[in-house]
Write an enzyme that holds these catalytic residues in place. Structure first.
Site, PDB file in Angstrom:
ATOM      1  N   ARG A   1      75.066 -90.324 -60.918  1.00 27.58           N
ATOM      2  CA  ARG A   1      74.724 -91.511 -60.523  1.00 27.58           C
ATOM      3  C   ARG A   1      74.082 -91.282 -58.826  1.00 27.58           C
ATOM      4  NH1 ARG A   1      78.974 -95.527 -60.783  1.00 27.58           N
ATOM      5  NH2 ARG A   1      77.653 -96.633 -59.550  1.00 27.58           N
TER       6      ARG A   1
ATOM      7  N   HIS B   1      70.588-112.287 -61.614  1.00 28.75           N
ATOM      8  CA  HIS B   1      71.770-112.160 -62.773  1.00 28.75           C
ATOM      9  C   HIS B   1      71.752-113.444 -63.245  1.00 28.75           C
ATOM     10  CE1 HIS B   1      75.516-110.825 -64.509  1.00 28.75           C
ATOM     11  NE2 HIS B   1      75.722-112.102 -64.528  1.00 28.75           N
TER      12      HIS B   1
ATOM     13  N   GLY C   1      60.700-106.925 -68.633  1.00 30.74           N
ATOM     14  CA  GLY C   1      60.195-107.266 -67.132  1.00 30.74           C
ATOM     15  C   GLY C   1      59.401-108.415 -66.860  1.00 30.74           C
ATOM     16  N   SER C   2      60.063-109.720 -67.726  1.00 26.22           N
ATOM     17  CA  SER C   2      59.532-110.775 -67.677  1.00 26.22           C
ATOM     18  C   SER C   2      59.665-111.150 -66.104  1.00 26.22           C
ATOM     19  CB  SER C   2      59.893-111.865 -68.433  1.00 26.22           C
ATOM     20  OG  SER C   2      61.344-112.209 -68.052  1.00 26.22           O
TER      21      SER C   2
ATOM     22  N   GLU D   1      65.104-118.176 -63.813  1.00 24.76           N
ATOM     23  CA  GLU D   1      65.039-116.930 -63.107  1.00 24.76           C
ATOM     24  C   GLU D   1      63.466-116.506 -62.455  1.00 24.76           C
ATOM     25  OE1 GLU D   1      66.779-113.343 -64.855  1.00 24.76           O
ATOM     26  OE2 GLU D   1      67.748-114.969 -66.558  1.00 24.76           O
TER      27      GLU D   1
HETATM   28  C1  GAR Z   1      67.432-111.123 -67.035  1.00 26.01           C
HETATM   29  O1  GAR Z   1      67.595-112.228 -67.727  1.00 26.01           O
HETATM   30  C2  GAR Z   1      68.144-110.502 -65.916  1.00 26.01           C
HETATM   31  O2  GAR Z   1      68.587-111.766 -65.230  1.00 26.01           O
HETATM   32  C3  GAR Z   1      69.173-109.846 -66.630  1.00 26.01           C
HETATM   33  O3  GAR Z   1      68.259-109.127 -67.654  1.00 26.01           O
HETATM   34  C4  GAR Z   1      67.333-109.978 -68.121  1.00 26.01           C
HETATM   35  C5  GAR Z   1      65.912-109.252 -67.952  1.00 26.01           C
HETATM   36  O4  GAR Z   1      64.938-109.883 -68.155  1.00 26.01           O
HETATM   37  N1  GAR Z   1      69.687-108.867 -65.880  1.00 26.01           N
HETATM   38  C6  GAR Z   1      70.989-108.590 -65.912  1.00 26.01           C
HETATM   39  O5  GAR Z   1      71.787-109.093 -67.007  1.00 26.01           O
HETATM   40  C7  GAR Z   1      71.408-107.680 -64.892  1.00 26.01           C
HETATM   41  N2  GAR Z   1      73.121-107.705 -64.838  1.00 26.01           N
HETATM   42  P1  GAR Z   1      63.443-109.248 -67.983  1.00 26.01           P
HETATM   43  O6  GAR Z   1      63.323-107.828 -68.052  1.00 26.01           O
HETATM   44  O7  GAR Z   1      62.621-109.954 -68.813  1.00 26.01           O
HETATM   45  O8  GAR Z   1      63.237-109.559 -66.584  1.00 26.01           O
END
Ligand code: GAR
Length: 206
Positions: free
Chosen positions: A70, A114, A17-18, A179
């Protein structure tokens, strides 16, 4: 002077969840004109849930095993999001494919981040895929979600140079920093009504 209305959003997250935290922080400091109404996870252990609770944001866990499939899962998601009066949905490390049931409830209002420069390296472990391919420039993408995997119209991208000293983890860490910049920014553009989708393209007002 009355304030501009805030975009009511929800975040769906499966992990740390960053990105959620970046969104929470930019709302808190007034940069992102949004109200985070709800955080939903498919994983009870997701640290994202604790981040939401620390920010006094309501949370909900929906366990996939409790649904027939789903579509049924997404029907309940859509019901919860609509009940919370949500206008836009941000997938932030949400590791499930969404179905038309959710997309039709929020047309052009579901976004995803992504960790690659799409359309290169869709799917899982995108940073590692890019590193192992040997690209010189990696990066991340915020896009509208459509029915494909990581395939919807692109809103923003940020490039991240690959250094000779990188391994897949150091590259992923620098991508994640970007991101945290472009996801809140894309949401701000959406909140301000500055995003227009024409065909596959997203046009951004000045
Ligand atoms: C992030 O790098 C996001 O881009 C990726 O998961 C990570 C989640 O980090 N998402 C994917 O790969 C989706 N296909 P977070 O939980 O710290 O935000």
């Amino acid at each position: 002077m009355s304030e501009a209305p805030k975009l009511k959003i929800a975040v769906l997250a499966s992990g740390s969840g960053s990105n959620l935290q970046a969104i929470i922080d930019e709302i808190a400091c007034g940069i992102l004109p949004a109200e985070l109404r709800l955080v939903i996870s498919d994983k009870p252990s997701a640290y994202a849930l604790q981040r939401a609770q620390a920010a006094n944001v309501p949370t909900k866990v929906l366990l996939p095993a409790e649904f027939a499939g789903r579509e049924a899962y997404d029907a309940e998601l859509a019901r919860l999001l609509q009940a919370a009066d949500v206008e836009a949905v941000a997938l932030a490390g949400y590791m499930r494919l969404v179905t038309p049931t959710l997309l039709q409830a929020f047309p052009h209002r579901v976004l995803n981040i992504h960790p690659a420069l799409l359309p290169s390296f869709p799917g899982l472990h995108a940073q590692r895929q890019a590193f192992e391919y040997g690209v010189k420039v990696a990066g991340c993408t915020v896009h509208f979600v459509d029915e494909g995997m990581d395939s919807g119209p692109i809103i923003l991208q940020a490039p991240v140079p690959v250094l000779d000293t990188d391994d897949a983890d150091s590259l992923a860490a620098r991508i994640l920093e970007q991101e945290h910049i472009i996801y809140p920014l894309a949401l701000r553009l959406l909140a301000e009504g500055k995003l227009h989708i024409i065909g596959r393209k997203v046009y951004i007002d000045e």
